[in-house]
Each structure stands twice: as structure tokens, then as C-alpha cells.
Design a protein around this motif. Sequence first.
Motif, PDB file in Angstrom:
ATOM      1  N   CYS A   7      34.521 -10.910  22.726  1.00 45.52           N
ATOM      2  CA  CYS A   7      35.451 -10.519  23.772  1.00 45.52           C
ATOM      3  C   CYS A   7      35.557 -11.599  24.837  1.00 45.52           C
ATOM      4  O   CYS A   7      36.610 -11.837  25.404  1.00 45.52           O
ATOM      5  CB  CYS A   7      34.982  -9.207  24.423  1.00 45.52           C
ATOM      6  SG  CYS A   7      35.015  -7.839  23.302  1.00 45.52           S
ATOM      7  N   GLN A  56      45.916  -8.503  35.251  1.00 48.10           N
ATOM      8  CA  GLN A  56      45.890  -8.219  33.830  1.00 48.10           C
ATOM      9  C   GLN A  56      45.422  -9.453  33.082  1.00 48.10           C
ATOM     10  O   GLN A  56      45.783 -10.566  33.409  1.00 48.10           O
ATOM     11  CB  GLN A  56      47.300  -7.867  33.346  1.00 48.10           C
ATOM     12  CG  GLN A  56      47.877  -6.647  34.006  1.00 48.10           C
ATOM     13  CD  GLN A  56      47.157  -5.387  33.590  1.00 48.10           C
ATOM     14  OE1 GLN A  56      46.928  -5.161  32.417  1.00 48.10           O
ATOM     15  NE2 GLN A  56      46.784  -4.567  34.553  1.00 48.10           N
ATOM     16  N   SER A  59      47.114 -11.985  27.028  1.00 50.08           N
ATOM     17  CA  SER A  59      47.026 -12.285  25.604  1.00 50.08           C
ATOM     18  C   SER A  59      48.385 -12.720  25.135  1.00 50.08           C
ATOM     19  O   SER A  59      49.370 -12.047  25.401  1.00 50.08           O
ATOM     20  CB  SER A  59      46.605 -11.050  24.812  1.00 50.08           C
ATOM     21  OG  SER A  59      45.235 -10.858  24.910  1.00 50.08           O
ATOM     22  N   LEU A  76      40.729  -9.679  21.373  1.00 48.59           N
ATOM     23  CA  LEU A  76      41.016  -9.011  22.626  1.00 48.59           C
ATOM     24  C   LEU A  76      39.908  -9.337  23.608  1.00 48.59           C
ATOM     25  O   LEU A  76      38.749  -9.446  23.213  1.00 48.59           O
ATOM     26  CB  LEU A  76      41.092  -7.494  22.414  1.00 48.59           C
ATOM     27  CG  LEU A  76      42.133  -7.006  21.413  1.00 48.59           C
ATOM     28  CD1 LEU A  76      42.077  -5.507  21.264  1.00 48.59           C
ATOM     29  CD2 LEU A  76      43.521  -7.453  21.818  1.00 48.59           C
ATOM     30  N   GLU A  79      38.074  -6.821  28.952  1.00 50.55           N
ATOM     31  CA  GLU A  79      38.755  -5.753  29.676  1.00 50.55           C
ATOM     32  C   GLU A  79      39.661  -4.947  28.751  1.00 50.55           C
ATOM     33  O   GLU A  79      39.667  -3.713  28.780  1.00 50.55           O
ATOM     34  CB  GLU A  79      39.583  -6.338  30.822  1.00 50.55           C
ATOM     35  CG  GLU A  79      40.196  -5.260  31.699  1.00 50.55           C
ATOM     36  CD  GLU A  79      41.050  -5.846  32.810  1.00 50.55           C
ATOM     37  OE1 GLU A  79      41.502  -5.074  33.653  1.00 50.55           O
ATOM     38  OE2 GLU A  79      41.269  -7.070  32.824  1.00 50.55           O
ATOM     39  N   GLN A  80      40.394  -5.654  27.917  1.00 47.30           N
ATOM     40  CA  GLN A  80      41.281  -4.977  26.978  1.00 47.30           C
ATOM     41  C   GLN A  80      40.491  -4.078  26.034  1.00 47.30           C
ATOM     42  O   GLN A  80      40.841  -2.921  25.810  1.00 47.30           O
ATOM     43  CB  GLN A  80      42.087  -6.017  26.173  1.00 47.30           C
ATOM     44  CG  GLN A  80      43.167  -6.711  26.989  1.00 47.30           C
ATOM     45  CD  GLN A  80      43.742  -7.918  26.274  1.00 47.30           C
ATOM     46  OE1 GLN A  80      43.045  -8.600  25.534  1.00 47.30           O
ATOM     47  NE2 GLN A  80      45.013  -8.204  26.518  1.00 47.30           N
ATOM     48  N   SER A  81      39.399  -4.624  25.510  1.00 49.07           N
ATOM     49  CA  SER A  81      38.567  -3.842  24.577  1.00 49.07           C
ATOM     50  C   SER A  81      37.984  -2.602  25.240  1.00 49.07           C
ATOM     51  O   SER A  81      38.009  -1.514  24.669  1.00 49.07           O
ATOM     52  CB  SER A  81      37.439  -4.707  24.032  1.00 49.07           C
ATOM     53  OG  SER A  81      37.965  -5.735  23.247  1.00 49.07           O
ATOM     54  N   LEU A  84      40.638   0.019  25.928  1.00 53.73           N
ATOM     55  CA  LEU A  84      41.050   0.663  24.673  1.00 53.73           C
ATOM     56  C   LEU A  84      39.973   1.631  24.203  1.00 53.73           C
ATOM     57  O   LEU A  84      40.265   2.730  23.728  1.00 53.73           O
ATOM     58  CB  LEU A  84      41.337  -0.399  23.601  1.00 53.73           C
ATOM     59  CG  LEU A  84      42.658  -1.164  23.744  1.00 53.73           C
ATOM     60  CD1 LEU A  84      42.657  -2.409  22.877  1.00 53.73           C
ATOM     61  CD2 LEU A  84      43.847  -0.288  23.401  1.00 53.73           C
ATOM     62  N   LEU A 106      47.923  -3.357  29.438  1.00 56.18           N
ATOM     63  CA  LEU A 106      46.996  -4.382  28.936  1.00 56.18           C
ATOM     64  C   LEU A 106      47.696  -5.691  28.596  1.00 56.18           C
ATOM     65  O   LEU A 106      47.064  -6.627  28.101  1.00 56.18           O
ATOM     66  CB  LEU A 106      46.247  -3.864  27.705  1.00 56.18           C
ATOM     67  CG  LEU A 106      45.326  -2.677  27.943  1.00 56.18           C
ATOM     68  CD1 LEU A 106      44.715  -2.206  26.634  1.00 56.18           C
ATOM     69  CD2 LEU A 106      44.229  -3.018  28.940  1.00 56.18           C
ATOM     70  N   ASN A 107      48.982  -5.707  28.863  1.00 59.36           N
ATOM     71  CA  ASN A 107      49.760  -6.909  28.549  1.00 59.36           C
ATOM     72  C   ASN A 107      49.671  -7.255  27.061  1.00 59.36           C
ATOM     73  O   ASN A 107      49.469  -8.416  26.686  1.00 59.36           O
ATOM     74  CB  ASN A 107      49.292  -8.085  29.408  1.00 59.36           C
ATOM     75  CG  ASN A 107      50.386  -9.122  29.559  1.00 59.36           C
ATOM     76  OD1 ASN A 107      51.545  -8.859  29.234  1.00 59.36           O
ATOM     77  ND2 ASN A 107      50.026 -10.298  30.042  1.00 59.36           N
ATOM     78  N   LEU A 108      49.752  -6.227  26.257  1.00 64.97           N
ATOM     79  CA  LEU A 108      49.757  -6.408  24.803  1.00 64.97           C
ATOM     80  C   LEU A 108      51.074  -5.860  24.258  1.00 64.97           C
ATOM     81  O   LEU A 108      51.810  -5.189  24.970  1.00 64.97           O
ATOM     82  CB  LEU A 108      48.588  -5.646  24.160  1.00 64.97           C
ATOM     83  CG  LEU A 108      47.179  -6.113  24.459  1.00 64.97           C
ATOM     84  CD1 LEU A 108      46.177  -5.095  23.948  1.00 64.97           C
ATOM     85  CD2 LEU A 108      46.905  -7.480  23.852  1.00 64.97           C
ATOM     86  N   VAL A 113      48.465  -2.434  20.068  1.00 63.57           N
ATOM     87  CA  VAL A 113      47.730  -1.222  20.461  1.00 63.57           C
ATOM     88  C   VAL A 113      47.635  -0.276  19.266  1.00 63.57           C
ATOM     89  O   VAL A 113      46.576   0.274  18.971  1.00 63.57           O
ATOM     90  CB  VAL A 113      48.421  -0.522  21.652  1.00 63.57           C
ATOM     91  CG1 VAL A 113      47.753   0.798  21.971  1.00 63.57           C
ATOM     92  CG2 VAL A 113      48.416  -1.430  22.873  1.00 63.57           C
TER      93      VAL A 113
END
Length: 208
Positions: A7, A56, A59, A76, A79-81, A84, A106-108, A113
Motif C-alpha cells: 500500500c 485525496q 491514482s 491502491l 488510505e484507499q485500501s 475500502l 477515493l479518486n478511483l 471499486v
Amino acid sequence: MGEEDHCNIGLALGIGLGGGGGEFNLSRRRHAEAEAKPPVQFDVLFPFQVEEGKEQVQSKSTEDDDNGGTRKKLRLNKEQSSLLEDCFRTQHTLSPAQKHDIARKLNLKPRQVEVWFQNRRARTKLKQIEVDCEFLRRCCESLTDENRRLKRELTELQSARPGVPAYYVEIQKAAMVSICPTCEKAAMDDVKSVKDWSINPRKDYKLC
DNA sequence: TGTGTCAACTAGTGTC
DNA sequence: GACACTAGTTGACACA
């Protein structure tokens, strides 16, 4: 190997669509079309949502970087992980609106997702299968032990009453077991031995 | 360099 | 038919 390390790396490179040489099939095309639509905004605040204005973690998205057809591995970030994971703890599937909202937060891409949740469900299922397997293995061990014990007991009984077939002894033992009509539990009568039972073959049920 | 992990993929299936 | 899902696979990457 620590996943947290992954991560932290945060390579966040792009993924070439169909990078593995596979076709961008119909299903994927539908996804792409769906995701081209503006994200649905909704008021529900999920546990994964971060405060407005909070930075954010970036990615790079799929089509940002074609990379000449090679699929780059996206990791990821922490933070994203963790967000989620938080979301997954509360629910294992997402509505399209939720998916878009998480993606936005998450700016994904919503597709990312969606894929994360699919893979997460698969991992959870695999883990559960491993747990179930271990439980069954222990059950099997326990039953094997019990089987050994019963066989020993049977041998002892046979040696105590030579000439009587083993199955006959077992049948007689089974016949001594009464089922209580009230609690339906099996209970041995007061019979101390097969010989004793043969003298007094039938006793009344003992009610609980 | 072999191996494990995991994001992203394909193909097939179920549901509405 | 559209969509969401699962199972299985692929390929990039990290690490011992």
C-alpha cells in the motif's frame, strides 16, 4: 510479505484496457458506457467517506496511461485500501450509486471499486473455505479417535463374552437404550450388564 | 529467480 | 437483453 508495504508503495500507474491481449468484450463495453455517465450523487454518508476538502490520494486511471498495451500493476494506497476495507465491513455489495460515490471519494474509477469488491468477496470466500476445511478436518480427527475407542471397547466386550458374536453384543447394548418420551434423549436402563438385562429385559421408561 | 499477492481481465450464469 | 455476480486466469510487482 506485508500487504501494508504494498500500500505504501503507491505506484499508481495506469492499466491498459485489454492489456493482456484479450478482447474488450461486450460486458466491459457496457461497464465503460455506464461509467461514462456522470456519477450519481446521494446523501447517505458511508463509513468510507472522508471529510470534504480532505486530501485525496491520487491514482492514475485506466485510460490515462496506455503504456503501449502492457498492463501496469496498480497498487491502491493505504488510505484507499483502508477505506475500502471499512466499507466492506459494513456491506459486501454496492449499489451503482454507492460505487460511484466511493470512486469519487477515493479518486478511483467506479470499475476499480467494483473490481476491488469482487476480488475482496472472492478472498473472503476462500478464507471461509479454509476455515471450514480446518473445522471438518478436526471433526474427522475426532470421529476417528471415537471410532478407535469404540473398537477397543468392542474388543474388550468380545473378550469378556467369548463365543458371542460382536454384533450380537452390540445389538443387546443398543436394546438397552431407551428413548425418553418427554425429552427424547437416549437413556440406559438400570441394567448393569447384558446378563442382567437378559433376566429383566424390559423396564419402564424413566421420565425426566 | 521463484513465489505470493492482487488488480484487472474473460467467460459463463443467474436474475429481473 | 441488461446487468451483476462468480470462478478462473493473467500479468505486474514485491520480496526472500
